[in-house]
Design an enzyme around this catalytic site. Structure first.
Site, PDB file in Angstrom:
ATOM      1  N   LYS A 283       0.888  -1.094   0.011  1.00 41.13           N
ATOM      2  CA  LYS A 283       0.094  -0.024  -0.138  1.00 41.13           C
ATOM      3  C   LYS A 283       0.929   1.072  -0.071  1.00 41.13           C
ATOM      4  O   LYS A 283       0.371   2.019  -0.780  1.00 41.13           O
ATOM      5  CB  LYS A 283      -1.079   0.093   1.280  1.00 41.13           C
TER       6      LYS A 283
ATOM      7  N   GLN B 234      -4.905  -1.460   9.601  1.00 36.53           N
ATOM      8  CA  GLN B 234      -4.723  -2.918   9.105  1.00 36.53           C
ATOM      9  C   GLN B 234      -5.083  -3.825   9.896  1.00 36.53           C
ATOM     10  O   GLN B 234      -4.718  -3.950  11.289  1.00 36.53           O
ATOM     11  CB  GLN B 234      -3.119  -3.188   8.713  1.00 36.53           C
TER      12      GLN B 234
ATOM     13  N   ASP C 252     -11.572   2.897   3.893  1.00 36.11           N
ATOM     14  CA  ASP C 252     -11.646   1.494   3.963  1.00 36.11           C
ATOM     15  C   ASP C 252     -13.356   1.026   3.892  1.00 36.11           C
ATOM     16  O   ASP C 252     -13.590   0.093   3.579  1.00 36.11           O
ATOM     17  CB  ASP C 252     -11.116   0.684   5.139  1.00 36.11           C
TER      18      ASP C 252
END
Ligand code: NAD
Length: 291
Positions: free
Chosen positions: A54, A98, A121
């Protein structure tokens, strides 16, 4: 019949190019680059790889990447304090924590703390609710990437029978809402579904998001159906999806391979969501059609 292989890697590469062009336009208008903060707690090796990828993709797109790597024994309140700081930081347009988090930290508490307008997200209850009620918000990256591949292949999805296998908050449920928004007739199958092969046989569109290697067999698939395989399963034979690719190739109209199908779309959509967040926050127009 031999199914067409849907090249998610190539599609994602083209999306990366369009994002980079719009990042440059944003930076010229706003005087700064869009910023993505990624928080990694602990040293899970798979998570470390995802975070590294990422970071690389964010920088390659011309965005600012703020990486926060924290020890596995970090107290929960310290993580919440970091999320609060990132929520308040004007240079940060997107925040990603994460998952999975260490056992002593409840991921739901942390996710809920993220400002919904920086929740690239799409995991906050606010954004899940916006998706379910048809309001503008951020949609989780993997299902949005799946929808992009489906629309690229099929155009209008109206009236199609879609079966989503899996009901997680990250993939299955948002995928079902997206397909409903496209006027599909949606069935969500899960671990308690009876006669799964027969349920799948009805579908013009199959999205498999289970996490069981090659569970969906070729003879479950309706001839000509479009199959999106979200599963990532590590086996002795290497990385495989939730669908028996060899079996499905003889029946399906098109299918995403693993690897090289859905996987590359997830990071591309994360960058897309971060760019959109930056544009919304700064009031800079963006080309929605290109994203
Ligand atoms: P999850 O474990 O949260 O959910 C799995 C779902 O599968 C559950 O809803 C469960 O009810 C269902 N299920 C379990 N056994 C079943 C069975 N026998 N029959 C039917 N349904 C069954 O997983 P998730 O986070 O939704 O991820 C699913 C898969 O997708 C995993 O392999 C994961 O690695 C992969 N994934 C890939 C990406 C990507 O970028 N490509 C992103 C997220 C997840």
């Amino acid at each position: 019949m031999t199914a067409e292989i849907i090249d998610g890697k190539a599609f994602a590469a083209r999306l990366h190019q369009r994002i980079a062009a719009q990042v440059a336009a944003f930076a010229a208008a706003a005087g700064r680059a869009p910023g993505l903060a990624v928080v990694l707690v602990g040293d899970d090796p798979a998570s470390a790889v995802y975070v590294r990828n990422k970071h690389k993709a964010t920088v390659a797109a011309g965005m600012a990447s703020f990486a926060h790597r924290l020890p596995a024994d970090l107290p929960r309140h310290d993580l919440l304090a970091l999320v609060d700081r990132l929520n308040a930081d004007v240079a940060v347009d997107g925040i990603l924590v994460q998952l999975p988090l260490p056992d002593h930290i409840d991921a739901r508490v942390v996710t809920t703390r993220i400002d919904p307008d920086k929740d690239v997200d799409g995991f906050t209850p606010e954004n899940a609710g916006r998706l379910a009620t048809g309001l503008h918000g951020f949609v989780p990256c993997t299902p949005l990437g799946c929808l992009m591949l489906l629309k690229d292949r099929l155009g209008d999805l109206t009236g199609m029978d879609a079966v989503v296998i899996g009901r997680s908050n990250i993939v299955g449920k948002p995928m079902a809402h997206l397909l409903l928004r496209e006027s599909c007739t949606v069935t969500v199958a899960h671990s308690k579904t009876r006669d799964l092969p027969d349920v799948v046989r009805r579908a013009d569109i199959v999205v498999a998001a289970v996490g069981r290697a090659e569970m969906v067999r070729g003879d479950w698939i309706k001839p000509g159906a479009i199959v999106i395989d979200v599963g990532i399963n590590r086996t002795e034979a290497g990385l495989v999806g939730d669908v028996d690719l060899a079996g499905a190739l003889g029946v399906a109209g098109a299918i995403t391979p693993v690897p090289g199908g859905v996987g590359p779309m997830t990071i591309a959509v994360l960058l897309r969501n971060t760019l959109v967040s930056a544009c919304r926050r700064e009031g800079v127009p963006y080309d929605k059609e290109a994203l």
